[in-house]
Enzyme design. Sequence first.
Site, mmCIF file in Angstrom:
data_model
loop_
_atom_site.group_PDB
_atom_site.id
_atom_site.type_symbol
_atom_site.label_atom_id
_atom_site.label_comp_id
_atom_site.label_asym_id
_atom_site.label_seq_id
_atom_site.Cartn_x
_atom_site.Cartn_y
_atom_site.Cartn_z
ATOM 1 N N GLU A 113 84.292 -40.534 34.678
ATOM 2 C CA GLU A 113 85.389 -40.773 33.753
ATOM 3 C C GLU A 113 86.042 -42.104 34.103
ATOM 4 O OE1 GLU A 113 86.320 -39.048 31.181
ATOM 5 O OE2 GLU A 113 85.519 -37.018 31.457
ATOM 6 N N CYS A 114 86.625 -42.749 33.107
ATOM 7 C CA CYS A 114 87.278 -44.032 33.350
ATOM 8 C C CYS A 114 88.716 -43.855 33.833
ATOM 9 C CB CYS A 114 87.265 -44.887 32.092
ATOM 10 S SG CYS A 114 88.286 -44.223 30.756
ATOM 11 N N GLY A 115 89.217 -42.631 33.745
ATOM 12 C CA GLY A 115 90.573 -42.363 34.200
ATOM 13 C C GLY A 115 91.520 -41.983 33.083
ATOM 14 N N ASP A 175 90.304 -50.023 35.913
ATOM 15 C CA ASP A 175 90.548 -48.942 34.961
ATOM 16 C C ASP A 175 92.015 -48.881 34.567
ATOM 17 O OD1 ASP A 175 87.924 -48.152 34.855
ATOM 18 O OD2 ASP A 175 88.153 -46.437 36.202
#
Length: 280
Positions: free
Chosen positions: A257-259, A140
Amino acid sequence: MAVPLQLSFTLPESRRHHCFCPHLTSKTSRLQHLEDQALSALSHAVDNYGNVVFPCALITGDVVILDLLARLGHLESGRVPVIFIDTFHLFPETHSFLKSLETKYKFKARVFKPAGFETKKDYSAKHGSDLFITDVDEYDRICKVEPFQRSLKESGTDVMLNGRRRDHGAERAHLEVFEAGKPLKCNPLAYWEFRDCWDYVEANKLEYHPLHDQGFPSIGDEQSTVPVPKEKWFEYGGERSGRFQNMTNADGSAKTECGIHVMSDATSEKGPAAELASAR
């Protein structure tokens, strides 16, 4: 110098905590209400702040925002640049769809890739083909967070537009139209529902991502996005139910969430956020 945030609309009391407006009894009037709200938010951001950018992932809500920006004249003029993060793991259809929208709306997206790599082959030579399995946080960081943050910095971003909505659930359940921070976030569709996005697409006969017709309600990286039965698309949180499949955070919790937004939230000015967002 940015002016104090005072939008030209006020959300009805019924919409301040829910996505459903009891007084909007027809789909047409509901959609018109939501359009007016979103256009007002976008106009305020563009009229009162310097560099407004739109990081776009080409999902349904993003297509809605692109069309709204085009209606305001901000795409062809270049007033609102479109940012596109190429993670090297996107579906081929995503790249093709971007080109189609660039032609339709007469803009050219600013494409950002993982730092130091021009192609997926270069990336794989250093990190291998399964970094998203062996170290998802590092994946990520390299493929999403760093390019995203670099895109905002290089664009000198004052306001970031994005398509997050309350009905996405999880960390997004209490979004407001504006969120304080550096940069300021504008969520013009915060109070829309997934069904509203599709109603807009259908009403305006917009082109949409081709993978929706293959059962994907939301589209992210190829390795972690799966189709979802159509009857589940419009449930609360249903749009993103096919994302981050079989992936967990470092603490063992399910990944939602991907970050990108989690990382940027950490730099937000938490104190004035509630007051700023109260212009809803």
